[in-house]
Scaffold this active site. Structure first.
Site, PDB file in Angstrom:
ATOM      1  N   LYS A 250      20.626  -1.351   1.344  1.00 32.43           N
ATOM      2  CA  LYS A 250      20.686  -2.804   1.091  1.00 32.43           C
ATOM      3  C   LYS A 250      21.594  -3.503   2.092  1.00 32.43           C
ATOM      4  O   LYS A 250      22.662  -2.980   2.439  1.00 32.43           O
ATOM      5  CB  LYS A 250      21.200  -3.067  -0.341  1.00 32.43           C
ATOM      6  CG  LYS A 250      20.452  -2.269  -1.393  1.00 32.43           C
ATOM      7  CD  LYS A 250      20.835  -2.599  -2.814  1.00 32.43           C
ATOM      8  CE  LYS A 250      20.228  -1.602  -3.781  1.00 32.43           C
ATOM      9  NZ  LYS A 250      20.983  -0.362  -3.950  1.00 32.43           N
TER      10      LYS A 250
ATOM     11  N   TYR B 104      28.174   0.463  -1.012  1.00 38.73           N
ATOM     12  CA  TYR B 104      28.679   1.577  -1.838  1.00 38.73           C
ATOM     13  C   TYR B 104      29.646   2.457  -1.045  1.00 38.73           C
ATOM     14  O   TYR B 104      30.296   3.326  -1.625  1.00 38.73           O
ATOM     15  CB  TYR B 104      27.522   2.426  -2.388  1.00 38.73           C
ATOM     16  CG  TYR B 104      26.488   1.662  -3.188  1.00 38.73           C
ATOM     17  CD1 TYR B 104      26.764   0.396  -3.701  1.00 38.73           C
ATOM     18  CD2 TYR B 104      25.232   2.201  -3.440  1.00 38.73           C
ATOM     19  CE1 TYR B 104      25.802  -0.302  -4.425  1.00 38.73           C
ATOM     20  CE2 TYR B 104      24.269   1.511  -4.163  1.00 38.73           C
ATOM     21  CZ  TYR B 104      24.561   0.252  -4.647  1.00 38.73           C
ATOM     22  OH  TYR B 104      23.607  -0.427  -5.353  1.00 38.73           O
TER      23      TYR B 104
ATOM     24  N   GLY C  70      14.414   7.413  -9.570  1.00 39.85           N
ATOM     25  CA  GLY C  70      15.242   7.828  -8.440  1.00 39.85           C
ATOM     26  C   GLY C  70      16.695   7.969  -8.843  1.00 39.85           C
ATOM     27  O   GLY C  70      17.076   7.708  -9.998  1.00 39.85           O
TER      28      GLY C  70
ATOM     29  N   ASP D  93      18.597   5.828  -4.104  1.00 38.83           N
ATOM     30  CA  ASP D  93      18.927   4.416  -3.929  1.00 38.83           C
ATOM     31  C   ASP D  93      20.381   4.278  -3.486  1.00 38.83           C
ATOM     32  O   ASP D  93      21.292   4.748  -4.175  1.00 38.83           O
ATOM     33  CB  ASP D  93      18.732   3.669  -5.255  1.00 38.83           C
ATOM     34  CG  ASP D  93      19.036   2.193  -5.084  1.00 38.83           C
ATOM     35  OD1 ASP D  93      18.137   1.452  -4.662  1.00 38.83           O
ATOM     36  OD2 ASP D  93      20.205   1.786  -5.321  1.00 38.83           O
TER      37      ASP D  93
ATOM     38  N   HIS E  48      20.849  -7.489  -0.760  1.00 37.36           N
ATOM     39  CA  HIS E  48      21.561  -7.013  -1.958  1.00 37.36           C
ATOM     40  C   HIS E  48      21.793  -8.122  -2.994  1.00 37.36           C
ATOM     41  O   HIS E  48      21.663  -7.903  -4.196  1.00 37.36           O
ATOM     42  CB  HIS E  48      22.898  -6.392  -1.515  1.00 37.36           C
ATOM     43  CG  HIS E  48      23.436  -5.366  -2.449  1.00 37.36           C
ATOM     44  ND1 HIS E  48      24.171  -4.282  -2.033  1.00 37.36           N
ATOM     45  CD2 HIS E  48      23.342  -5.251  -3.794  1.00 37.36           C
ATOM     46  CE1 HIS E  48      24.509  -3.545  -3.087  1.00 37.36           C
ATOM     47  NE2 HIS E  48      24.015  -4.118  -4.156  1.00 37.36           N
TER      48      HIS E  48
ATOM     49  N   GLY F  35       0.808  -1.223   0.000  1.00 35.08           N
ATOM     50  CA  GLY F  35       0.000   0.000   0.000  1.00 35.08           C
ATOM     51  C   GLY F  35       0.841   1.273   0.000  1.00 35.08           C
ATOM     52  O   GLY F  35       0.309   2.362  -0.252  1.00 35.08           O
TER      53      GLY F  35
END
Ligand code: A2P
Length: 318
Positions: free
Chosen positions: A81, A52, A20, A47, A114, A13
């Protein structure tokens, strides 16, 4: 500035902006500028990932744009992630809290596993033995998923999902989950169009988020024989027809198929250009031409990093 980016409804929902900013490969020293500039331009979906290695800076940029009144936290959709070294169910909450502490946020909007395969936890992102082989771990992602579900009840993640999972792997999660993954984030572009995977997931109410939609020209592992998507003659001819750039065609290609798309850029002009995709549609004939480039070609193979693990996802047909 109000954002013009449309939303996609998730199976729980909640809503995710269909477009993005990707932050993989955006270095500390570059990513703060990229995230702030993007939010100023109307990006609302960022994201990221622990892997990273830039979440502190991403967080600084987000908090700066909240503090200066450009956006409220609830206007933003922030994804992170769970890295491969934290699949042990007892590590999942700790890993999520580490990301939240780096971001300086109370919750993420979306937290993804991930990759389906995992490594031992020894403090390294990519743990290797003395011979250079990856040191894999043996946790079942179904058990990791159960720990992900707890993050929702703890209020640490609003939604949870997966990344780089194949159909069989998602199916195994669906069989025993109490919360369905809301998305599967996968490499996706005309050379790897993900048509069957997208259909299969749509039938189960799972969205597809397309990463490397421009063919990831700055990917760390490249071969000189790799095709360059942004220079593909079919893409270029369609770009000319619509008076748009090749990148804009590749991004619109995802929106017109109902896929969520997260191009990475750290450059102001390209961040702006990538946003200017909401004033046109590709007609079916052109979508078909782009789909005809589909050859199953992957830019991101995880060769030497994940392909020897029993849960390596890319051996399956889709
Ligand atoms: P930069 O960050 O300097 O803008 P992907 O999202 O497929 O991983 O692609 C990201 C790569 O594509 C980066 O090298 C990025 O460079 C480049 N890029 C991003 N937007 C565009 C664009 N509009 N045109 C050309 N290259 C782009």
């Amino acid at each position: 500035m109000a954002s013009t980016v449309p939303f996609v409804k998730l199976s729980n929902g909640l809503q995710i902006p269909i477009f993005g900013l990707g932050t993989w490969k955006s270095k500390p020293g570059e990513v703060e500028y990229a995230v702030k500039t993007a939010i100023d331009m109307g990006y609302r979906h960022i994201d990221g990932a622990y892997c990273y290695q830039n979440e502190k800076e991403v967080g600084t940029a987000i908090r700066n744009k909240i503090e200066d009144g450009t956006v409220k936290r609830e206007d933003l959709f922030i994804t992170s992630k769970l890295w491969n070294t934290f699949h042990d169910p007892k590590d999942v909450e700790k890993a999520c809290r580490k990301t939240l502490s780096d971001l300086g946020l109370q919750y993420v909007d979306l937290y993804l596993i991930h990759w389906p395969f995992c490594y031992v936890e020894n403090g390294e992102l990519f743990p290797r033995d003395p011979s250079g082989e990856m040191i894999f771990a043996d946790f079942d992602y179904v058990d990791t998923w159960k720990a992900m579900e707890k993050l929702v009840s703890l209020g640490l993640a609003k939604s949870i999902g997966v990344s780089n999972f194949n159909v069989e792997q998602i199916e195994r999660i669906l069989k025993s989950c109490s919360i369905k993954p809301v998305t599967n984030q996968v490499e996706c572009h005309p050379y790897l169009a993900q048509i069957e995977l997208g259909k299969w997931m749509a039938a189960r109410g799972i969205t597809l988020t397309a990463y490397s939609p421009l063919g990831s020209p700055d990917r760390p592992v490249q071969s000189p024989t790799d095709k360059v998507l942004l220079q593909d003659p079919v893409v270029l001819s369609i770009a000319q027809k619509y008076n748009k750039s090749a990148a804009q065609i590749l991004l619109r290609y995802q929106l017109d198929r109902g896929f969520i798309v997260i191009p990475k850029s750290i450059n102001k002009e390209r961040l702006q250009q990538n946003m200017e995709i909401f004033d046109f549609n590709l007609i079916k004939e052109d979508l078909d031409k782009l789909n005809s480039l589909n050859s199953g070609f992957r830019y991101i193979t995880m060769a030497g990093i994940g392909d020897k693990h029993k849960y390596h996802p890319f051996n399956a047909k889709f």
